[in-house]
Scaffold this motif. Structure first.
Motif, PDB file in Angstrom:
ATOM      1  N   GLN A  47      73.905 -21.071  65.392  1.00  0.00           N
ATOM      2  CA  GLN A  47      74.023 -19.695  65.846  1.00  0.00           C
ATOM      3  C   GLN A  47      74.220 -19.681  67.355  1.00  0.00           C
ATOM      4  O   GLN A  47      73.597 -20.433  68.073  1.00  0.00           O
ATOM      5  CB  GLN A  47      72.757 -18.920  65.472  1.00  0.00           C
ATOM      6  N   SER A  92      60.122 -18.321  56.007  1.00  0.00           N
ATOM      7  CA  SER A  92      61.005 -18.314  57.179  1.00  0.00           C
ATOM      8  C   SER A  92      61.914 -19.528  57.193  1.00  0.00           C
ATOM      9  O   SER A  92      63.081 -19.438  57.558  1.00  0.00           O
ATOM     10  CB  SER A  92      60.184 -18.284  58.472  1.00  0.00           C
ATOM     11  N   PHE A 131      63.213 -13.310  57.613  1.00  0.00           N
ATOM     12  CA  PHE A 131      64.542 -12.712  57.475  1.00  0.00           C
ATOM     13  C   PHE A 131      64.699 -11.500  58.392  1.00  0.00           C
ATOM     14  O   PHE A 131      63.852 -10.616  58.435  1.00  0.00           O
ATOM     15  CB  PHE A 131      64.779 -12.300  56.022  1.00  0.00           C
ATOM     16  N   ALA A 132      65.799 -11.487  59.133  1.00  0.00           N
ATOM     17  CA  ALA A 132      66.146 -10.424  60.096  1.00  0.00           C
ATOM     18  C   ALA A 132      65.235 -10.425  61.314  1.00  0.00           C
ATOM     19  O   ALA A 132      65.399  -9.596  62.202  1.00  0.00           O
ATOM     20  CB  ALA A 132      66.130  -9.048  59.446  1.00  0.00           C
ATOM     21  N   GLN A 133      64.275 -11.338  61.375  1.00  0.00           N
ATOM     22  CA  GLN A 133      63.390 -11.507  62.532  1.00  0.00           C
ATOM     23  C   GLN A 133      62.811 -10.176  63.029  1.00  0.00           C
ATOM     24  O   GLN A 133      63.005  -9.777  64.179  1.00  0.00           O
ATOM     25  CB  GLN A 133      64.147 -12.227  63.650  1.00  0.00           C
ATOM     26  N   PRO A 134      62.092  -9.462  62.151  1.00  0.00           N
ATOM     27  CA  PRO A 134      61.589  -8.123  62.515  1.00  0.00           C
ATOM     28  C   PRO A 134      60.611  -8.152  63.680  1.00  0.00           C
ATOM     29  O   PRO A 134      60.533  -7.191  64.456  1.00  0.00           O
ATOM     30  CB  PRO A 134      60.905  -7.641  61.229  1.00  0.00           C
ATOM     31  N   GLN A 175      62.562  -7.986  66.827  1.00  0.00           N
ATOM     32  CA  GLN A 175      63.168  -6.656  66.985  1.00  0.00           C
ATOM     33  C   GLN A 175      62.147  -5.661  67.537  1.00  0.00           C
ATOM     34  O   GLN A 175      62.452  -4.878  68.444  1.00  0.00           O
ATOM     35  CB  GLN A 175      63.690  -6.167  65.620  1.00  0.00           C
TER      36      GLN A 175
END
Length: 562
Positions: free
Chosen positions: A23, A362, A425-428, A431
């Motif tokens: 990434q 994860s 998932f989506a690394q909350p 965020q």
């Protein structure tokens, strides 16, 4: 570059994600950005690309930013990729002007050197002095001609890369400047000095090495450990007193963890840091009698995981995870020789793979590899006295290496248990923290917040990495270790206090942020903040400011809101 019709905007690429693929993290660098080395290169070497009709202005600016920013996680990344991009962006007149300044300044330095030598030693005979001067002038003229030939050759090479068919004009002359120290020609100074040339002899090669600007030595690479270790004056009376207090607390039959946290907040002496980190992280029990049995049990348990799971790394279910880990490990602190040793990389691969297998929610996420390094360095110090940067860990006894590996695994696991939502998932977790950082900065420094809004800088574009890597990409490793002393001492230091450290860190660069007047300049600054020469003092000031913010806002969540 922005006018290239075949190139998509970076956030609209429709490339399918391959399991284990890398990434992009824009602007990630090792070591942190050195403004003295890069400022002139950026300002003189980059020009805004022509705006393509129908495309938004911001896309053009970000494409330009992408083209001049090195990506530490690009596939096929080469050492000189940044230099090649910089060379392509240099204006040919700027290159020629700077090259002539280098030659002219060197000539003046040679002249001053001759004058100094002449003042120290009196010539025996006038004829001998005249002959010597003539000989030096002839030699200098030959060297300058050789230098000009080399500059012409390098500029021709730059022009070929840019696809231009112009001939470099070596007759350009510029006025001498006090700032013409050659920083601007990084792409030339770091070209292969010893490249084969039939017409250039050994003396010409040596002359180029002496006359061209060199990359400065990087202190953060040379020293990982604290500033009060070897090579500096002996401990002060206050430092010796603090060390004795730590030893008394740690050696007690039942360690008072609250007292240990109070002592550790302002930094932990290197001699007791390994045992203190193990206690504060919860890896070791406070009871002295139980520590040795706990260590033996946890170390055996870890190597039981190795025997049970590690052979499955090439299975179909796990090969993508292992492949990604195998790619990331060599890129972990690439400028520090310790982490390029094969035995160290094998240790990191086992630690990360076992952690990923045991945490399927994860799995492995890029950035977790950085979190192993502080623990590994601290626990290596438990077995050696000298500096660790160039230490050959293979020279340690096998049992010591196994202990370091197991201890690093368990302490990293304890850390990640408190911030695992950063990597699901989506690394909350990240965020939420980035959003909280934006709201906090808007309250403590509205001018900075509005300035970034004015130039459409989103906090997620730079602060995501701050949260994902716990500022490890922004600070030298020795500063990270000092920072983690306080994180270990703070309740929820990694999950909660880190937010206030990031806010204090951002506001610390208030002056530099407000001086930037476009999106590109702000992004380059924020992703390459000049912390190369930071030490314990700067980190202590940062932590003090973060604590002040926490005291004001942590128990008053409405202060975030307007």
């Amino acid at each position: 570059m922005s006018s290239d019709g075949n190139k998509k905007q970076f956030w609209k690429r429709n490339t399918a994600k391959v399991p284990g693929s890398i990434q992009h993290v824009y602007g990630a660098q090792h070591p942190p950005f050195d403004p003295l080395l890069h400022a002139n290169l950026i300002k003189a070497g980059t020009k805004p690309p022509p705006t393509t009709p129908g495309k938004p202005k911001k896309a053009t600016t970000f494409q330009e930013f992408e083209s001049i920013t090195s990506d530490a996680w690009d596939v096929g990344d080469e050492d000189d990729e940044l230099l090649a991009m910089a060379a392509q962006n240099l204006d040919i007149e700027v290159v020629m002007e700077t090259a002539n300044k280098v030659i002219e300044n060197h000539s003046k330095q040679q002249e001053r050197q001759r004058q100094d030598d002449a003042s120290e030693t009196e010539p025996r005979e006038e004829e001998q002095e005249v002959a010597t001067r003539e000989e030096e002038e002839e030699e200098e003229q030959e060297q300058e001609e050789d230098q000009e030939e080399w500059v012409e050759e390098e500029i021709s090479h730059v022009e070929e890369q840019r696809g231009e068919e112009t001939t470099p004009n070596s007759s350009l002359v510029s006025e001498p400047s006090s700032h013409s120290d050659g920083r601007l020609v990084k792409s030339l100074s770091e070209a292969p000095i010893g490249s084969p040339r039939e017409e250039t002899g050994e003396r010409g090669s040596l002359y180029r090495q002496q006359s061209l600007p060199h990359r400065p030595l990087i202190p953060m690479v040379a020293r990982i450990a604290d500033q009060n270790t070897s090579g500096t004056p002996a401990m002060t009376e206050r430092e010796a007193s603090r060390l004795e207090k730590f030893r008394q607390v740690v050696a007690g039959p039942n360690t008072d963890l609250e007292e240990l946290r109070k002592l550790s907040w302002s930094g932990i002496p290197r001699q007791v840091r390994p045992i203190t980190w193990k206690l504060l992280s919860g890896y070791l029990p406070a009871n002295m009698e139980r520590r040795e049995s706990t260590l033996q049990r946890k170390r055996q348990e870890y190597f039981g995981f190795i025997e049970q799971y590690y052979d499955s790394r090439n299975d179909e279910n796990h090969q993508d995870t292992y492949r990604q880990i195998h790619i990331d490990i060599p890129r972990t602190n690439p400028l520090i020789p310790l982490f390029q040793q094969a035995s160290v990389q094998e240790i990191f691969e086992r630690i990360l793979f076992i952690w990923a297998i045991r945490h399927p929610a994860s799995g492995y996420v890029q950035g977790i590899n950085d979190l192993v390094t502080p623990f590994f360095v601290v626990y290596v110090f438990e077995y050696i006295e000298e500096e660790v940067e160039n230490f050959d860990v293979a020279s340690l006894q096998e049992e010591s290496l196994r202990n370091i590996e197991a201890d690093s695994f368990w302490c990293m696991s304890k850390l990640l248990d408190g911030i695992q939502d950063n990597y699901t998932f989506a690394q909350p977790g990240i965020q939420r923290k980035v959003k909280a950082l934006e709201e906090l900065v808007s309250r403590i420094d509205e001018t900075v917040h509005r300035h970034m809004q004015q130039y459409e800088v989103e906090y997620l574009q730079f602060a995501f990495r701050w949260m994902n890597n716990l500022l490890m990409r922004e600070l030298p490793l020795r500063c990270t270790i000092r920072l983690w002393d306080t994180y270990q001492a703070e309740p929820e230091g990694f999950s909660h206090f880190h937010l206030y450290v990031c806010a204090a860190f951002l506001v610390r660069w208030r002056k530099e942020i407000l001086e930037e007047r476009d999106f590109q300049g702000l992004m380059i600054l924020l992703q390459n903040l000049p912390t190369m020469h930071w030490g314990n003092e700067e980190v202590s000031v940062l932590l003090a400011e973060a604590y002040r913010l926490k005291f004001a806002f942590a128990d008053a969540p409405n202060h975030y809101k307007r």
